[in-house]
Design a protein around this motif. Structure first.
Motif, short mmCIF file in Angstrom:
data_model
loop_
_atom_site.label_atom_id
_atom_site.label_comp_id
_atom_site.label_asym_id
_atom_site.label_seq_id
_atom_site.Cartn_x
_atom_site.Cartn_y
_atom_site.Cartn_z
N GLU A 285 -4.59 -4.48 -3.60
CA GLU A 285 -5.90 -3.83 -3.66
C GLU A 285 -5.88 -2.54 -2.84
OE1 GLU A 285 -7.20 -5.00 -6.16
OE2 GLU A 285 -8.91 -6.28 -5.65
N HIS A 286 -4.93 -1.68 -3.17
CA HIS A 286 -4.82 -0.37 -2.51
C HIS A 286 -4.03 0.56 -3.42
CE1 HIS A 286 -1.23 -2.57 -0.63
NE2 HIS A 286 -0.69 -1.65 -1.43
N TYR A 287 -3.88 1.81 -2.99
CA TYR A 287 -3.07 2.77 -3.73
C TYR A 287 -2.34 3.66 -2.75
CZ TYR A 287 -7.00 5.96 -2.84
OH TYR A 287 -7.99 6.72 -2.23
N LEU A 309 -6.44 5.78 -10.56
CA LEU A 309 -7.55 6.15 -9.70
C LEU A 309 -8.54 7.05 -10.46
CD1 LEU A 309 -8.32 5.54 -6.77
CD2 LEU A 309 -7.33 7.73 -6.12
N VAL A 334 -4.41 2.18 -8.30
CA VAL A 334 -4.79 1.00 -7.52
C VAL A 334 -4.04 -0.19 -8.10
CG1 VAL A 334 -6.72 -0.40 -6.70
CG2 VAL A 334 -7.08 2.01 -7.26
N ASN A 336 -2.72 -4.61 -7.51
CA ASN A 336 -2.73 -5.88 -6.78
C ASN A 336 -1.77 -6.85 -7.47
OD1 ASN A 336 -4.01 -7.31 -8.95
ND2 ASN A 336 -6.04 -6.74 -8.20
N GLU A 365 -8.67 0.00 -2.02
CA GLU A 365 -9.62 0.08 -3.13
C GLU A 365 -9.36 -1.11 -4.04
OE1 GLU A 365 -11.22 3.09 -6.61
OE2 GLU A 365 -10.43 3.84 -4.72
N THR A 366 -10.41 -1.62 -4.67
CA THR A 366 -10.27 -2.78 -5.54
C THR A 366 -10.09 -2.36 -7.00
OG1 THR A 366 -12.66 -3.00 -5.88
CG2 THR A 366 -11.71 -4.18 -4.00
#
Length: 373
Positions: A285-287, A309, A334, A336, A365-366
């Motif tokens: 949950e990130h970039y 994004l 983004v 996960n 970020e989700t």
């Protein structure tokens, strides 16, 4: 917090600039596109509450030289008229071109655009930064439009060999570096050239072919020990995504079990690590802006989700330890990974840089968050 608008906000450099503002400044800019410029009243409405504008919108190609030249002037005039109607000081940064000092249609149009817009901004008491940018490249450039780099990346990724005519050195600047210069210029009153790095056109093609032979055909990470190599590699990776994934390496089995490589790097520093994840749990949950990262599912059942994004579409991959596979995370997406099985998930991760807690190049970020309109 400063409220910033980006003209051309849905184009190549506009997207990179909006991504950078989100990552480093937690700013959601007002992204302006063609529809906003087609309706002067709407443009005034959308600009009424902003403190600054980064003017990126421009015309690179058209049916005639006159359309290119006049199109860039018209965009600047439309923006200047909107700012004049609002009637308050609004700072503007203009993404101009080094060709503004060259006598060709594009250069003449950009030069007049800068002069016209700068005069309007200063008349209103605002500050105007005029930045002359060289040739730009980076992730998700449009082949046949944004630059020869984008064209080469897509052609090589598709297994074709583009030709080089008139090979020469050309100054290249990565879009994230251009975005950084534009953002840093907010609130200033300057006219200056932003420099990139000179590199031969043929050399760019050679590097893409090197990346393709190692990365696409063997799954190996090439030498990315310099910023130019890393940025060109990320540009190539964007051109391969998502069609290239997932990849299943060769498995060597004997009475002791299975053996397979996860990452082989030809250059640079990096780190590989493993994780276990309980059923139903999620990681990520990130970039990243620059980091090259690989997720390798060793055991269990996993679902990997990625969203570019500021876009809505989600790309999903299902990976299983029954057929060990990996997916590389493209920059500015983004991502996960979630355990969708009934047993423990074992995953190996690799990144091209050692973890630096002061500058991790990791922005939360989700996947579920909607992209900004």
């Amino acid at each position: 917090m400063t409220r910033i608008a980006i003209t051309g906000g849905f184009g190549f450099l506009g997207w990179h600039t909006a991504c950078r503002l989100r990552a480093l400044d937690k700013v959601e800019p007002v992204r302006l596109g063609r529809d906003d410029f087609a309706d002067p009243d709407l443009l005034v409405q959308r600009l009424a509450d902003v403190d600054a504008v980064i003017h990126i919108a421009g015309i690179n190609r058209a049916d005639s030289d006159e359309a290119v030249e006049q199109g860039n002037v018209d965009l600047a005039r439309t923006l200047a008229d909107a700012l004049t109607e609002i009637g308050k000081p609004i700072d503007v940064v203009f993404a101009n071109s080094i060709q503004a000092d060259v006598d060709n249609a594009y250069g003449r149009g950009k030069k007049v655009a800068g002069e016209l817009l700068g005069a309007a901004v200063r008349d209103l008491g605002g500050r105007f930064a005029d930045l002359l940018l060289p040739n730009l490249f980076g992730e998700h450039g449009r082949p046949g439009y944004n630059s020869f780099v984008a064209t080469f990346a897509h052609e090589v990724a598709a297994g074709r060999t583009p030709s080089v005519t008139g090979d020469r050195e050309i100054e290249l600047l990565h879009a994230q570096d251009a975005a950084a210069a534009l953002i840093d210029a907010l609130g200033t009153d300057i006219r200056e050239t932003v420099h990139g790095e000179p590199i031969g056109i043929g050399r760019v093609l050679e590097l893409f072919q090197e990346f393709h032979a190692l990365y696409r055909e063997k799954g190996e990470v090439p030498d990315i020990s310099t910023p130019m190599r890393r940025n060109l590699f990320n540009t190539y990776r964007a051109a391969t995504f998502p069609e290239m994934w997932p990849v299943s390496p060769q498995v060597h089995a004997d009475n002791r079990g299975d053996l397979f490589e996860t990452v082989r790097a030809h250059g640079g520093t990096g780190m590989a690590f493993m994780s276990t994840t309980l059923p139903g749990q999620k990681r990520g949950e990130h970039y990243h802006l620059h980091k090259v990262e690989r997720f390798f599912v060793v055991k269990g059942e996993a679902e990997i989700e990625l969203r570019r994004l500021l876009h809505d579409e989600v790309v999903t991959f299902r990976l299983s330890g029954d057929k060990p596979s990996f997916v590389d995370m493209p920059t500015l997406w983004v991502h996960n990974i979630r355990n969708v099985g009934d047993s423990e998930l074992v995953t190996m991760f690799w990144a091209d840089q050692l973890l630096d807690m002061d500058n991790p190049d990791q922005y939360p970020e989700t996947i579920a968050q909607e992209a900004s309109a």
